[in-house]
Design a protein around this motif. Structure first.
Motif, mmCIF file in Angstrom:
data_model
loop_
_atom_site.group_PDB
_atom_site.id
_atom_site.type_symbol
_atom_site.label_atom_id
_atom_site.label_comp_id
_atom_site.label_asym_id
_atom_site.label_seq_id
_atom_site.Cartn_x
_atom_site.Cartn_y
_atom_site.Cartn_z
ATOM 1 N N ARG A 299 25.320 47.830 46.981
ATOM 2 C CA ARG A 299 26.585 48.376 46.480
ATOM 3 C C ARG A 299 27.793 47.648 47.046
ATOM 4 O O ARG A 299 28.714 47.268 46.341
ATOM 5 N N LYS A 302 27.929 43.938 46.024
ATOM 6 C CA LYS A 302 28.209 43.796 44.602
ATOM 7 C C LYS A 302 29.714 43.904 44.349
ATOM 8 O O LYS A 302 30.300 43.115 43.620
ATOM 9 N N LYS A 303 30.323 44.862 45.000
ATOM 10 C CA LYS A 303 31.762 45.052 44.832
ATOM 11 C C LYS A 303 32.524 43.840 45.377
ATOM 12 O O LYS A 303 33.424 43.320 44.718
ATOM 13 N N PHE A 306 32.043 40.880 43.065
ATOM 14 C CA PHE A 306 32.773 41.059 41.807
ATOM 15 C C PHE A 306 34.262 40.805 42.021
ATOM 16 O O PHE A 306 34.915 40.117 41.232
ATOM 17 N N LEU A 307 34.799 41.330 43.119
ATOM 18 C CA LEU A 307 36.225 41.150 43.395
ATOM 19 C C LEU A 307 36.561 39.690 43.703
ATOM 20 O O LEU A 307 37.689 39.266 43.542
ATOM 21 N N ALA A 310 33.170 36.779 40.334
ATOM 22 C CA ALA A 310 31.995 36.724 39.457
ATOM 23 C C ALA A 310 32.112 37.795 38.372
ATOM 24 O O ALA A 310 32.661 38.870 38.590
ATOM 25 N N MET A 312 30.777 40.747 35.966
ATOM 26 C CA MET A 312 29.752 41.802 36.088
ATOM 27 C C MET A 312 28.452 41.387 35.407
ATOM 28 O O MET A 312 27.364 41.667 35.894
ATOM 29 N N ASP B 18 36.119 42.593 32.766
ATOM 30 C CA ASP B 18 36.044 42.133 34.153
ATOM 31 C C ASP B 18 37.416 42.164 34.820
ATOM 32 O O ASP B 18 37.569 42.609 35.954
ATOM 33 N N ARG B 22 38.377 44.733 37.801
ATOM 34 C CA ARG B 22 38.757 44.135 39.078
ATOM 35 C C ARG B 22 40.129 44.667 39.526
ATOM 36 O O ARG B 22 40.345 44.947 40.699
ATOM 37 N N LEU B 25 39.701 48.287 40.758
ATOM 38 C CA LEU B 25 39.038 48.350 42.069
ATOM 39 C C LEU B 25 39.946 47.858 43.193
ATOM 40 O O LEU B 25 39.729 48.175 44.356
ATOM 41 N N MET B 39 28.188 50.408 39.490
ATOM 42 C CA MET B 39 29.158 49.494 38.888
ATOM 43 C C MET B 39 28.768 49.060 37.477
ATOM 44 O O MET B 39 29.636 48.833 36.638
ATOM 45 N N ASP B 40 27.484 48.920 37.230
ATOM 46 C CA ASP B 40 27.073 48.515 35.880
ATOM 47 C C ASP B 40 27.350 49.623 34.869
ATOM 48 O O ASP B 40 27.827 49.368 33.767
#
Lengths: 324, 117
Positions: A299, A302-303, A306-307, A310, A312, B18, B22, B25, B39-40
């Protein structure tokens, strides 16, 4: 409040209760594993009634069309008539070919190759009393094209009901009841020039070792980085094999990162895994990512990944869940 | 041409999700609402949301939105933060200001459901 009918008996679910919980509360034996919608051990089939959409998440559209659903995720708002299905992944017996300790905590088990799989997928092992089986999920580290076995890396947990048995009592020749292959964390050769970043902790290396070698075998051209984290240096395993791979494939770079230990062999970095990844991979835009290990690690990483850019859709993850 | 066609349809949703997620978040005002979600699954929900506000086909109903946000104790501030992130995403993608206004208006139309009023 909602009524569910199972084998001609009707049970009322309590407020907020899942189908799985309701059946078990009423003494119905339903096989189950992670209870988080991941392992698919608890899959059932609806004959009548409308299923909540989330109870079918992760199932193939062909399975959804047949009314298959995950009973651990299903809180229906309408009455359902349900049963077990034999149309999920069927179970099969596989003989243990050999077992060997890869480290003090990791047991390598090789099984006969009795099913089709992609490296990185996982299988469920159904162990013990068939009336009340123990279900455990393990990722596959072997490559069907190269190796004539299914390789699993089993973390030996001090009081683990399955892993202790596997480590202490299981002998070559023993038959395991397995189901699979499951999961969507594997390599697809759709873009061989993209950089790949693999990050794992513990036996998260099992699927990564499979996916990584699969990518190399399929001729991946882009840069490949493997970052492995552990609390102590003795948490790493397959180090010689990984060093050999790195020698044979110049595009591959393997990093060992260890958090809380002061006296390292010099090829192990002494830093926080998340910090290491942040510094070494400041931008992950355009990189395909594979994350395997404990749920909390997956988790958080992944966050972070992603930030850092990359997409999702490019983040593939396999989270290992604690067993009940 | 409809709004949805004008901004590029499903491809625009793919491009936006995305960037939008982003932004959400990274926004201290609202990021904590997403700490424990998968998240998915969340990205899939955001695609559905973006499709709706872009004027595309969607299965969103007022009841779903109400149910989904009921436990979160959201205020106008949270709602506005999401709209701001949405507008920022669209600006980044070069969407015309008139279209951004139209999209913000569609998003605004579900405010009462989201805030459970």
């Amino acid at each position: 409040m909602t009524d569910i009918t199972f084998e001609e008996s009707t049970y009322s679910l309590l407020e907020g209760e899942t189908v799985l919980e309701g059946l078990i509360r009423n003494g119905v034996q339903v096989p189950n594993g992670c209870r988080a919608g991941a392992c698919q051990a608890c899959v059932m089939q609806a004959q009548e009634g409308e299923l909540p959409r989330n109870s079918q998440a992760g199932l193939k559209n062909t399975q959804q069309a047949q009314g298959l659903f995950l009973s651990c995720q299903c809180k229906p708002s309408n009455p359902l008539t349900i049963g077990f299905t034999d149309q999920g992944k069927s179970r099969t017996l596989a003989k243990v070919k050999d077992k060997e300790n890869l480290s003090a905590q990791v047991l390598r088990v090789r099984l006969e190759k009795v099913l089709d799989f992609r490296p990185g997928q996982y299988l469920n092992i159904w162990h013990g009393d068939p009336e009340k089986p123990l279900v455990r999920s393990y990722s596959i580290a072997s490559i069907p094209k190269l190796e004539d076995f299914i390789e699993l890396h089993i973390k030996i947990i001090p009081n683990g009901r399955f892993s202790r048995w596997a480590a202490d009592a299981m002998e070559p020749g023993a038959e395991l009841n397995i189901q699979g292959a499951l999961g969507n964390c594997f390599y697809v050769a759709d873009d061989p020039h993209r950089p790949l970043l693999f990050i794992g902790i513990g036996t998260g290396l099992a699927p990564l070792y499979g996916i990584l070698r699969d990518a190399l075998l399929q001729g991946h051209q882009g840069k490949i980085s493997l970052v492995l984290g552990a609390r102590e240096p003795d948490g790493f395993y397959l180090r010689r094999e990984l060093a050999d791979l790195q020698r044979d494939y110049p595009q591959l770079n393997v990093n060992f990162v260890c958090q809380s230990f002061s006296n390292y062999p010099n090829d192990i970095g002494n830093t926080d895994l998340y910090q290491f990844v942040k510094e070494q991979f400041p931008s992950t835009k355009g990189t395909k990512i594979y994350l395997c290990g404990g749920d909390t690690f997956v988790r958080k990483m992944k966050k972070q990944i992603f930030l850092s850019g990359a997409s999702m859709a490019d983040i593939h993850a396999d989270a290992f869940l604690p067993c009940s | 041409m409809s709004l949805y066609e004008r901004i590029g349809g499903a491809a625009a949703v793919e491009a936006a999700v995305d960037i939008f997620y982003r932004k959400v978040l990274s926004d201290d005002l609202i990021s904590h609402f997403f700490d424990t979600v998968d998240m998915d699954a969340q990205a899939a929900k955001q695609k559905a949301f973006l499709t709706m506000v872009f004027g595309g086909p969607n299965q969103y109903s007022g009841k779903d939105l109400r149910e989904g946000h009921k436990h979160m104790a959201l205020t106008e501030l949270h709602f506005d933060a999401v709209i701001e992130n949405l507008a920022g995403t669209l600006q980044e993608l070069g969407v015309a200001q008139t279209d951004i206004n139209e999209i913000a208006a569609i998003a605004g139309s579900v405010k009462d459901d989201v805030l459970n009023r």
